[in-house]
Design an enzyme around this catalytic site. Structure first.
Site, short mmCIF file in Angstrom:
data_model
loop_
_atom_site.label_atom_id
_atom_site.label_comp_id
_atom_site.label_asym_id
_atom_site.label_seq_id
_atom_site.Cartn_x
_atom_site.Cartn_y
_atom_site.Cartn_z
N ASN A 210 -88.52 -72.91 -61.56
CA ASN A 210 -87.37 -71.96 -61.50
C ASN A 210 -87.68 -70.62 -60.27
O ASN A 210 -88.60 -70.79 -59.72
CB ASN A 210 -86.98 -71.17 -62.79
CG ASN A 210 -88.26 -70.67 -63.33
OD1 ASN A 210 -88.86 -69.55 -62.81
ND2 ASN A 210 -88.61 -70.87 -64.43
N ASP A 279 -88.18 -74.52 -70.09
CA ASP A 279 -88.01 -74.92 -71.40
C ASP A 279 -88.25 -76.51 -71.58
O ASP A 279 -88.47 -76.61 -72.67
CB ASP A 279 -86.64 -74.54 -71.84
CG ASP A 279 -86.40 -73.10 -72.16
OD1 ASP A 279 -87.27 -72.20 -72.68
OD2 ASP A 279 -85.48 -72.30 -71.37
N LYS A 289 -97.12 -90.70 -56.55
CA LYS A 289 -95.94 -90.47 -55.89
C LYS A 289 -94.73 -91.28 -56.18
O LYS A 289 -95.06 -92.47 -55.62
CB LYS A 289 -96.11 -89.96 -54.39
CG LYS A 289 -94.89 -89.21 -53.94
CD LYS A 289 -94.91 -88.81 -52.21
CE LYS A 289 -93.52 -88.41 -51.97
NZ LYS A 289 -93.62 -88.52 -50.33
N PHE A 323 -89.09 -61.07 -72.92
CA PHE A 323 -88.01 -60.81 -71.80
C PHE A 323 -86.81 -61.80 -72.46
O PHE A 323 -87.07 -62.52 -72.92
CB PHE A 323 -88.59 -61.11 -70.50
CG PHE A 323 -89.48 -59.97 -69.91
CD1 PHE A 323 -90.49 -59.62 -70.64
CD2 PHE A 323 -89.09 -59.31 -68.86
CE1 PHE A 323 -91.38 -58.63 -69.87
CE2 PHE A 323 -89.84 -58.35 -68.30
CZ PHE A 323 -91.03 -57.75 -68.83
N LYS A 337 -82.69 -62.12 -79.95
CA LYS A 337 -83.93 -62.67 -79.70
C LYS A 337 -84.98 -62.03 -80.08
O LYS A 337 -86.17 -62.28 -80.55
CB LYS A 337 -84.05 -62.35 -78.10
CG LYS A 337 -85.09 -63.52 -77.37
CD LYS A 337 -84.80 -64.05 -76.03
CE LYS A 337 -83.54 -64.89 -76.07
NZ LYS A 337 -83.20 -65.14 -74.43
N LYS A 341 -87.50 -63.96 -82.43
CA LYS A 341 -88.83 -64.30 -81.96
C LYS A 341 -89.94 -63.17 -82.33
O LYS A 341 -91.11 -63.14 -82.33
CB LYS A 341 -88.91 -63.99 -80.36
CG LYS A 341 -87.98 -65.20 -79.77
CD LYS A 341 -88.35 -65.68 -78.57
CE LYS A 341 -87.55 -66.71 -77.65
NZ LYS A 341 -88.03 -67.42 -76.85
#
Ligand code: C5P
Length: 399
Positions: A210, A279, A289, A323, A337, A341
């Site tokens: 990401n 995730d 490869k 976060f 959250k 959490k």
């Protein structure tokens, strides 16, 4: 000397921007600091010591061999007096000398001998600034904890255009003020920080990842170290150099991050989980490869463990900061959250705004605790790091 004022030693080196240091000295005096100027011989070619003596109402030092027989002045007296030293402008030559520990005049001797924080505002020709050797020297100074205020872009005195102009007087004053009031409120504490994204391998050369740059987590780690904490930073792949004073573990995958975090979580007083952990990971990673002709039509994904939830469920006693990157209903999702959490603080931001967030130097965040929701202005990530740690210290004290 103890009239409550902090002593700022202002070092002036030999560049044309030295004339701007007159304004800097005025601003610092106006803000209530005692200002003591030390100049290199070259700096006196640009501005007279008398100018600084008049502006600061203090003696100005140039030579280590002053002929006035004053017993209190010796080669490290300025270093001992300083609550902070700022060098502006700082030439490539003086940056190099300080980076290598040379002390051949009063300014560099003071910089080497002082234990006070060091703020450096370079100014020079663009080619001198861009040279590898200068950049390496700057990196050395940063790695030792100096705050380097990058020069700005524009027309330079030599006629070239590029970066090399002394940063604005306001930004130097701001950096001095931030360093001068920095509290050591995390002394003796252990702070564990995660940062960056993770890379989940598809084969030895490809991965799922990401856009996380790691900037926020690195800023939190560096700020915690400056405030006296022993800091472990566990980061996914990031181009950023190790922050000053932190023990850094670089990992690739979520599973590696989990192992590194769990190994250090029990010792932590504060845990700040800023990493953008993937995730999902490919269920199997090919050891060779994958050839273009063998490309699979689909990649099967598997859930990664949620490290933050695991820590929340363990209820290990540390202040836990999570976060939340959201694209809508930021506050509601952050509150959910916080509960789900078992965190003490959620730092939430709206990642639908293309100008802020991933990879940028600034962000606008919401700080959500059980008792309050605070909406901060758009701030540099270093300032956001300070705000997060201010809240974490408060939560720690309430324990
Ligand atoms: O659930 P979500 O991924 O939005 O939560 C983000 C928070 O959870 C961040 O603090 C992130 O570091 C943490 N996290 C984690 N492990 C994961 C996913 C997210 O620790 N696998």
């Amino acid at each position: 000397m103890s009239d409550g004022r902090k002593t700022i030693v202002v070092g002036v080196t030999g560049g044309i921007a030295a004339y701007k240091t007159c304004e800097l000295v005025r601003a610092l005096v106006r803000d209530g600091y005692r200002v003591k100027v030390v100049m290199t011989e070259a700096a006196t070619r640009f501005v007279s010591p008398l100018t600084f003596r008049t502006l600061s109402a203090e003696p100005v030092t140039v030579s280590m061999w002053a002929d006035e027989p004053d017993a209190k002045i010796h080669h490290i007296s300025l270093a001992e007096e300083a609550d902070l030293m700022v060098i502006a402008p700082c030439t490539a030559n003086v940056i190099a000398k300080i980076a290598h520990g040379r002390a051949d005049d009063m300014l560099t001797t003071t910089a080497l001998a002082t234990e006070a924080p060091l703020v450096i505002a370079p100014a020079m020709n663009v080619h001198m600034w861009r040279k590898d050797v200068t950049q390496r020297n700057v990196a050395v100074l940063r790695s030792r904890g100096a705050v380097v205020i990058d020069p700005t872009h524009g027309e330079l005195a030599c006629g070239d255009v590029g970066e090399g102009r002394l940063a604005s007087v306001e930004s130097i004053v701001e950096a001095v003020a931030a360093e001068a009031v920095r509290v050591r409120d995390l002394m003796g504490k252990h702070v564990l920080v995660t940062a960056g994204g993770t890379h989940e391998p598809i084969d030895p050369v490809r991965y799922i990842g990401n856009h996380s740059s790691g900037k926020t987590g690195f800023a939190v780690a560096e700020e915690a170290a400056r405030r006296g904490a022993r800091v472990f930073l566990v980061t996914g792949p990031s181009h950023l150099p190790d922050p000053f004073g932190c023990e850094v573990v670089r990992v690739q995958t979520a599973l590696q991050m989990r192992a590194a975090v769990l190994a250090r979580a029990d010792a932590a007083d504060v845990i700040v989980m800023s990493a953008a952990v993937a995730d999902f990971r490919p269920a199997t990673a090919s050891s060779d490869k994958i050839k273009k002709t063998d490309a699979p039509a689909q990649i099967t994904l598997e859930r990664n463990p949620d490290i933050l939830s695991e820590l929340g469920a363990r209820n290990g006693g540390a202040v836990l900061v999570g976060f939340a990157a959201e694209t809508s209903e930021v506050e509601e999702n952050a509150k959910a959250k916080l509960e789900a959490k078992c965190c003490d603080l959620i730092v939430a931001n709206d990642v639908s705004d293309p100008v802020l967030g991933f990879g940028t130097d600034e962000n606008r965040v919401l700080l959500v605790t059980r008792d309050a929701v605070e909406r901060l202005d758009v701030l540099p990530k270093a300032a956001i790091a300070r705000e997060i740690l201010d809240r974490a210290v408060r939560l720690l004290e309430e324990r």
